[in-house]
Design an enzyme around this catalytic site. Structure first.
Site, PDB file in Angstrom:
ATOM      1  N   SER A   1       0.617  -1.301  -0.021  1.00 46.20           N
ATOM      2  CA  SER A   1       0.025   0.069   0.017  1.00 46.20           C
ATOM      3  C   SER A   1       0.725   1.282  -0.089  1.00 46.20           C
ATOM      4  O   SER A   1       0.254   2.357  -0.280  1.00 46.20           O
ATOM      5  CB  SER A   1      -1.011  -0.042   1.489  1.00 46.20           C
TER       6      SER A   1
ATOM      7  N   HIS B   1      -5.580  -3.861  -2.322  1.00 44.14           N
ATOM      8  CA  HIS B   1      -5.563  -2.994  -3.297  1.00 44.14           C
ATOM      9  C   HIS B   1      -5.667  -3.563  -4.569  1.00 44.14           C
ATOM     10  O   HIS B   1      -5.510  -2.767  -5.774  1.00 44.14           O
ATOM     11  CB  HIS B   1      -4.118  -2.280  -2.999  1.00 44.14           C
TER      12      HIS B   1
ATOM     13  N   LYS C   1     -11.892  -0.401  -1.097  1.00 45.78           N
ATOM     14  CA  LYS C   1     -11.046   0.338  -2.121  1.00 45.78           C
ATOM     15  C   LYS C   1     -11.471   0.350  -3.499  1.00 45.78           C
ATOM     16  O   LYS C   1     -12.650   1.222  -3.718  1.00 45.78           O
ATOM     17  CB  LYS C   1      -9.824  -0.182  -1.780  1.00 45.78           C
TER      18      LYS C   1
HETATM   19  C1  LIG Z   1      -6.692  -1.137   3.537  1.00 45.92           C
HETATM   20  C2  LIG Z   1      -6.113  -2.597   3.958  1.00 45.92           C
HETATM   21  C3  LIG Z   1      -6.714  -3.156   4.822  1.00 45.92           C
HETATM   22  C4  LIG Z   1      -7.837  -2.954   5.687  1.00 45.92           C
HETATM   23  O1  LIG Z   1      -9.185  -2.876   4.996  1.00 45.92           O
HETATM   24  P1  LIG Z   1     -10.351  -2.213   5.484  1.00 45.92           P
HETATM   25  O2  LIG Z   1     -11.335  -2.811   4.640  1.00 45.92           O
HETATM   26  O3  LIG Z   1     -10.048  -0.594   5.177  1.00 45.92           O
HETATM   27  O4  LIG Z   1     -10.196  -2.185   6.806  1.00 45.92           O
HETATM   28  C5  LIG Z   1      -6.146  -4.595   4.904  1.00 45.92           C
HETATM   29  N1  LIG Z   1      -5.102  -4.823   4.031  1.00 45.92           N
HETATM   30  C6  LIG Z   1      -4.506  -4.110   3.291  1.00 45.92           C
HETATM   31  C7  LIG Z   1      -3.071  -4.507   2.647  1.00 45.92           C
HETATM   32  C8  LIG Z   1      -5.062  -2.824   3.096  1.00 45.92           C
HETATM   33  O5  LIG Z   1      -4.450  -2.158   2.129  1.00 45.92           O
END
Ligand SMILES: *Cc1c(COP(=O)(O)O)cnc(C)c1O
Length: 390
Positions: free
Chosen positions: A182, A210, A240
């Site tokens: 990320s 992502h 996302k």
């Molecule tokens: C954003 C993210 C999460 C958490 O997901 P949410 O739905 O925002 O709680 C978990 N793993 C990764 C790699 C992320 O980028």
């Protein structure tokens, strides 16, 4: 509050202040839209994970409204008690087909999903191999499990192979990795990882947060690389690229059945509300019917990376729509962010401890709904910023 607590909290906050690391919630409005309001100013939003612009699509909004009309605003209980409704079953059926996996389970959020997967599949008799740059929720999930936490250098397959060799005799072994990282926007070395997991009999878990909706025609990086069948547990989020909220776990039916029975963050938490499940279902259907959205984003990202590199900016190892511009000092990143903001562009400034010391950066996340005019506005703003940084 006791004096000892007051001293502790005051001391910690003071330290953050001194290091320029206090986190403040920015005064933004409409943060998922292409344009957001910041203190009343309209800015082009390159700081959201709404990569495909789905959060504003009429199909998702209508599905959320319809589900709310039909079922109300809450599910009222955990799925296992009385919180289920047929939209959940439709969504999980859609996911089984889309991900080409035997079974799928929808859970509260990506963070919750990782806590559930790791604390259920690993215990103190398990060795967990984890990339050093894995998401915080993975780190916390491993901690919660009580497993032996073996972290390998980011994407360093020689290091991973050596560690797997060293722990070859452990009773149970699990590997977990983000598919898209990320903060750097680079990709896990999935082919090599899968081969090592097969050789050393390690259960493989992949977090496609992502990549879901974006890569592999929306199915994720594993699908793009043709590795879906060789990975045991596929986790992804709706929060996302899919423009909504919540997460899924997909894989072999015995693993999903185990999580449904033993996953405490699933069992002891209220099921997601109808509006969310309605929107999630619409999002998966939309991505299946418009797989070109993610491809357009990939082409755009290549173009923007080349542009930034021609300006001698350091975009790190990015291979996706997440593009860092690594500037080093915290102040440099904040200054660059402010200069872009003055020109109508909103990007994140990411500092330690989210990223390693000395690698403070801008974090640009592109989105498929940017027009050519938006992109030239962005490029012009970056050129001006570079000129005045020199
Ligand atoms: C954003 C993210 C999460 C958490 O997901 P949410 O739905 O925002 O709680 C978990 N793993 C990764 C790699 C992320 O980028």
């Amino acid at each position: 509050m006791s004096y000892s607590y007051r001293d502790f909290i005051f001391g910690e906050l003071q330290e953050l202040e001194q290091q320029n690391l206090v986190r403040r919630i920015p005064p933004v409005e409409s943060g998922a839209d292409k344009w957001l309001q910041y203190d009343g100013k309209q800015l082009l939003n390159l700081a959201s994970n709404n990569y495909l612009g789905l959060a504003g699509r009429p199909e998702l909004k209508q599905a959320a409204i319809d589900a709310t009309e039909k079922y109300g605003t809450s599910s009222g209980a955990s799925r296992l008690i009385s919180g289920n409704y047929s939209l959940f079953d439709e969504l999980e059926q859609e996911l089984r087909e889309f991900k080409k996996q035997e079974d799928a389970l929808v859970v509260g959020s990506g963070f919750t999903a990782n806590l559930m997967i790791l604390s259920t599949l690993a215990d103190r008799h398990t060795v967990v191999f984890s990339d050093k740059l894995n998401h915080a929720s993975i780190v916390d999930g491993v901690r919660l499990s009580g497993a032996k936490h073996v972290r390998y250098r980011h994407n360093d397959m020689e290091h991973l192979a050596a560690l797997m060799e060293k722990h070859a005799d452990a009773p149970r072994k699990l590997l977990v990795t983000d598919s898209v990282f990320s903060m750097d926007g680079d990709l896990a070395e999935l082919t090599a990882i899968v081969e090592l997991c097969e050789r050393y009999q390690v259960l493989s878990v992949i977090d496609e947060a992502h990549a879901a909706g974006v890569m592999g025609k929306g199915r994720g990086l594993a699908a793009e690389l043709g590795l879906s069948d060789r990975i045991d547990v596929h986790m992804g989020t709706f929060s996302k690229g899919l423009g909504s909220y919540g997460a899924y776990v997909a894989g072999k039916s015995d693993i999903i059945e185990f999580l449904r029975n033993k996953g405490r963050p699933f069992i002891f938490s209220t099921a997601l509300p109808p509006a969310t499940i309605g929107a999630n279902l619409a999002a998966v259907r939309l991505v299946r019917s418009e797989p070109e959205l993610g491809e357009r984003l990939g082409v755009m990202a290549g173009d923007v990376r080349r542009f930034l590199q021609q300006l001698d900016l350091d975009t790190g190892p990015s291979q996706t729509a997440i593009i860092p511009v690594i500037l080093g000092e915290n102040e440099a990143a904040l200054k660059a962010r402010d200069m872009l903001m003055e020109q109508g562009i909103y990007v994140g400034a990411v500092r330690p401890p989210t990223v390693p010391q000395g690698t403070a950066r801008l974090r640009i996340s592109l989105r498929a709904d940017l027009t050519d005019a938006d992109l030239s506005h962005f490029k012009q703003a970056v050129s001006r910023m570079v000129d005045s940084l020199d």
